[in-house]
Motif scaffolding. Structure first.
Motif, PDB file in Angstrom:
ATOM      1  N   MET B 228       0.829  -1.212   0.000  1.00  0.00           N
ATOM      2  CA  MET B 228       0.000   0.000   0.000  1.00  0.00           C
ATOM      3  C   MET B 228       0.863   1.262   0.000  1.00  0.00           C
ATOM      4  N   PRO B 229       0.427   2.360  -0.634  1.00  0.00           N
ATOM      5  CA  PRO B 229      -0.808   2.467  -1.401  1.00  0.00           C
ATOM      6  C   PRO B 229      -0.631   1.837  -2.788  1.00  0.00           C
ATOM      7  N   ILE B 230      -1.743   1.679  -3.500  1.00  0.00           N
ATOM      8  CA  ILE B 230      -1.655   1.054  -4.817  1.00  0.00           C
ATOM      9  C   ILE B 230      -2.341   1.903  -5.888  1.00  0.00           C
ATOM     10  N   TYR B 231      -1.787   1.770  -7.104  1.00  0.00           N
ATOM     11  CA  TYR B 231      -2.512   2.269  -8.272  1.00  0.00           C
ATOM     12  C   TYR B 231      -3.351   1.107  -8.745  1.00  0.00           C
ATOM     13  N   ARG B 232      -4.640   1.279  -8.802  1.00  0.00           N
ATOM     14  CA  ARG B 232      -5.495   0.192  -9.238  1.00  0.00           C
ATOM     15  C   ARG B 232      -6.174   0.565 -10.534  1.00  0.00           C
ATOM     16  N   SER B 233      -5.970  -0.273 -11.556  1.00  0.00           N
ATOM     17  CA  SER B 233      -6.562   0.025 -12.868  1.00  0.00           C
ATOM     18  C   SER B 233      -8.076   0.142 -12.750  1.00  0.00           C
ATOM     19  N   GLU B 234      -8.649  -0.706 -11.905  1.00  0.00           N
ATOM     20  CA  GLU B 234     -10.095  -0.678 -11.693  1.00  0.00           C
ATOM     21  C   GLU B 234     -10.563   0.679 -11.155  1.00  0.00           C
ATOM     22  N   TRP B 235      -9.709   1.350 -10.403  1.00  0.00           N
ATOM     23  CA  TRP B 235     -10.043   2.674  -9.862  1.00  0.00           C
ATOM     24  C   TRP B 235      -9.596   3.783 -10.808  1.00  0.00           C
ATOM     25  N   SER B 236      -8.788   3.450 -11.802  1.00  0.00           N
ATOM     26  CA  SER B 236      -8.098   4.438 -12.634  1.00  0.00           C
ATOM     27  C   SER B 236      -7.386   5.458 -11.767  1.00  0.00           C
ATOM     28  N   GLY B 237      -6.789   4.999 -10.704  1.00  0.00           N
ATOM     29  CA  GLY B 237      -6.072   5.935  -9.845  1.00  0.00           C
ATOM     30  C   GLY B 237      -5.512   5.264  -8.617  1.00  0.00           C
ATOM     31  N   MET B 238      -4.923   6.118  -7.767  1.00  0.00           N
ATOM     32  CA  MET B 238      -4.298   5.622  -6.548  1.00  0.00           C
ATOM     33  C   MET B 238      -5.329   5.431  -5.442  1.00  0.00           C
ATOM     34  N   ALA B 275       2.059  -9.959   8.889  1.00  0.00           N
ATOM     35  CA  ALA B 275       2.960  -9.896   7.732  1.00  0.00           C
ATOM     36  C   ALA B 275       4.373  -9.494   8.174  1.00  0.00           C
ATOM     37  N   ASN B 276       4.608  -9.457   9.472  1.00  0.00           N
ATOM     38  CA  ASN B 276       5.932  -9.085   9.975  1.00  0.00           C
ATOM     39  C   ASN B 276       7.010  -9.939   9.307  1.00  0.00           C
ATOM     40  N   GLY B 277       8.102  -9.274   8.928  1.00  0.00           N
ATOM     41  CA  GLY B 277       9.212 -10.000   8.307  1.00  0.00           C
ATOM     42  C   GLY B 277       9.183  -9.935   6.790  1.00  0.00           C
ATOM     43  N   LEU B 278       8.001  -9.685   6.222  1.00  0.00           N
ATOM     44  CA  LEU B 278       7.928  -9.555   4.758  1.00  0.00           C
ATOM     45  C   LEU B 278       8.210  -8.108   4.364  1.00  0.00           C
ATOM     46  N   PRO B 279       8.902  -7.912   3.232  1.00  0.00           N
ATOM     47  CA  PRO B 279       9.368  -6.565   2.882  1.00  0.00           C
ATOM     48  C   PRO B 279       8.245  -5.614   2.470  1.00  0.00           C
ATOM     49  N   ILE B 280       8.470  -4.345   2.721  1.00  0.00           N
ATOM     50  CA  ILE B 280       7.593  -3.297   2.175  1.00  0.00           C
ATOM     51  C   ILE B 280       7.816  -3.264   0.669  1.00  0.00           C
ATOM     52  N   SER B 281       6.716  -3.232  -0.108  1.00  0.00           N
ATOM     53  CA  SER B 281       6.849  -3.207  -1.561  1.00  0.00           C
ATOM     54  C   SER B 281       6.121  -2.023  -2.192  1.00  0.00           C
ATOM     55  N   GLY B 282       5.449  -1.246  -1.357  1.00  0.00           N
ATOM     56  CA  GLY B 282       4.661  -0.134  -1.884  1.00  0.00           C
ATOM     57  C   GLY B 282       5.527   1.000  -2.414  1.00  0.00           C
ATOM     58  N   PRO B 283       4.990   1.852  -3.246  1.00  0.00           N
ATOM     59  CA  PRO B 283       3.632   1.759  -3.770  1.00  0.00           C
ATOM     60  C   PRO B 283       3.514   0.628  -4.784  1.00  0.00           C
ATOM     61  N   GLY B 284       2.337   0.072  -4.883  1.00  0.00           N
ATOM     62  CA  GLY B 284       2.134  -1.065  -5.783  1.00  0.00           C
ATOM     63  C   GLY B 284       1.221  -0.716  -6.936  1.00  0.00           C
TER      64      GLY B 284
END
Lengths: 118, 287
Positions: B228-238, B275-284
């Protein structure tokens, strides 16, 4: 009056004839309605989870809907599954279409008519 | 008479059995064990998808198979969240009217800290999310708060996540019964069915990740907030975490809560902690 001595009998016969002619047409339109409801995103939306012959872009969560008459000879079982499958399987993903009033009884019956043609 | 006595005796027995059952359930519910919960949660996904690298779960539906992964890699070359990221960076470094900046509100000047949010504030006795902290920062500096669901808020959190990419999620549960209660409350919300469709969050994101609803692949719950946050095509935005919760609720015909309501904050606390231990990947970027 005397010109039509058997009027009531004639009426009955006419009604029967009309009924016989109407019955298949009625079943036909129920199947067509059922398919429409099954594919409608705001109604049954069955394709979201099930592959169905004639439907595009089906989801994969539920089993493909085919050979329904062989698998469910009793239509009441189908009605029960659509009405509220959580009764049989509390873990199911299937929404309780009847209990939560997503579909009316008539709509569920139309969908079952359609399913039985698959 | 005899029959009645039998019935009475029978119901007393059933009542006793129910009581005994309820008592053991209460004991089990009393023991909130987030460490064991997180381990069980992660192992569930690791076993369900033995071929997915653990750190790949933070890429949502794109982690679910090779085809999806290729789509994601292609998308990352011209990421649709780039505008938001650039805007966020500029906003972050632009002073408020009083001359202060966001950096003054956060540890380490706000850089590389996304993995520590949300946290449990022992003074307030509640969960504080990054979005909430950002708006509090604005208000403390005489600025109007932003909408929680998109636009500026998504830009700011996009930048803060970007500076934290790769850092393992690191949510703490302090030794405070209210923190445990918040975790437990979030967990309860996550697993409770609601709305006309009768789905819980878990119905889709624990029971069915990798499956498709129509053409859309369901994301695993594990790591879902790391992106998070994400750009979602379904939303056409962030969209922010708040937006994600609200739309999930409304799409399943449940009544969405107010963004940053206590319950949403608790869900975010629960989901981030497991989800502790898994990397931050945002923005997605998501379909």
């Amino acid at each position: 009056m005397t010109a039509f001595p058997c009027k009531p009998a004639l009426l009955v016969a006419l009604a029967l004839l009309a009924g016989a002619a109407m019955a298949p047409a009625g079943a036909q339109s129920s199947v067509a309605d059922g398919q429409k409801l099954a594919f409608d995103r705001g109604k049954g939306n069955c394709l979201t989870c099930h592959a169905i012959k004639g439907g595009d872009l089906p989801g994969t969560i539920g089993p493909e809907l085919k050979d329904i008459k062989a698998r469910y000879p009793d239509r009441n079982e189908l009605v029960a599954i659509i009405f509220d499958e959580t009764k049989r399987n509390p873990q199911t993903m299937m929404p309780p279409f009847g209990r939560n009033r997503i579909l009316t009884e008539r709509e569920i019956n139309a969908i079952v008519d359609f399913l039985q043609t698959l | 008479m005899k029959q009645r006595a039998t019935i009475l005796f029978g119901s007393a027995f059933v009542a006793l059995a129910a009581l005994a059952f309820a008592a053991t359930r209460v004991v089990a519910a009393d023991k909130v064990d987030p460490v064991a919960d997180a381990k069980a949660f992660q192992n569930f996904f690791f076993r369900k998808f033995p071929n997915v690298k653990h750190e790949d779960f933070v890429n949502g539906p794109y982690s679910m198979n090779e085809d999806m992964k290729r789509q994601w890699q292609e998308k990352e070359e011209f990421p649709p969240y780039e505008f938001a990221l650039d805007a966020g960076k500029e906003m972050f470094s632009t002073p408020f009217k009083n001359g202060k900046t966001y950096a003054d509100c956060f540890p380490n000047g706000g850089i590389g800290i996304r993995q520590n949010y949300p946290y449990f504030d022992t003074k307030e006795g509640k969960v504080v999310t990054l979005e909430l902290a950002l708006n509090r920062c604005r208000e403390a500096n005489g600025e109007a708060p932003y909408s929680y669901v998109k636009d500026e808020m998504a830009s700011l959190t996009a930048y803060m996540a970007f500076t934290s990419r790769g850092k393992p999620m690191d949510i703490k549960i302090p030794d405070d019964p209210r923190a445990l209660a918040a975790f437990e409350n979030g967990k309860r919300y996550f697993y409770t069915r609601r709305g006309q469709m009768n789905f819980s969050c878990a119905s889709c994101h624990v029971q069915s990740p990798g499956e498709r609803i129509r053409a859309e692949t369901l994301a695993p719950a594990l790591g879902i907030l790391n992106a998070m946050p994400i750009y979602r095509s379904e939303w056409s935005g962030m969209g922010t975490t708040s937006r994600r919760f609200v739309t999930c609720n409304s799409q399943t015909r449940a009544v969405p809560l107010e963004p940053q309501s206590d319950e949403y904050r608790d869900v975010e606390y629960f989901l981030s902690y497991v989800a502790n231990g898994l990397p931050i990947s945002g923005p997605g970027a998501r379909p």
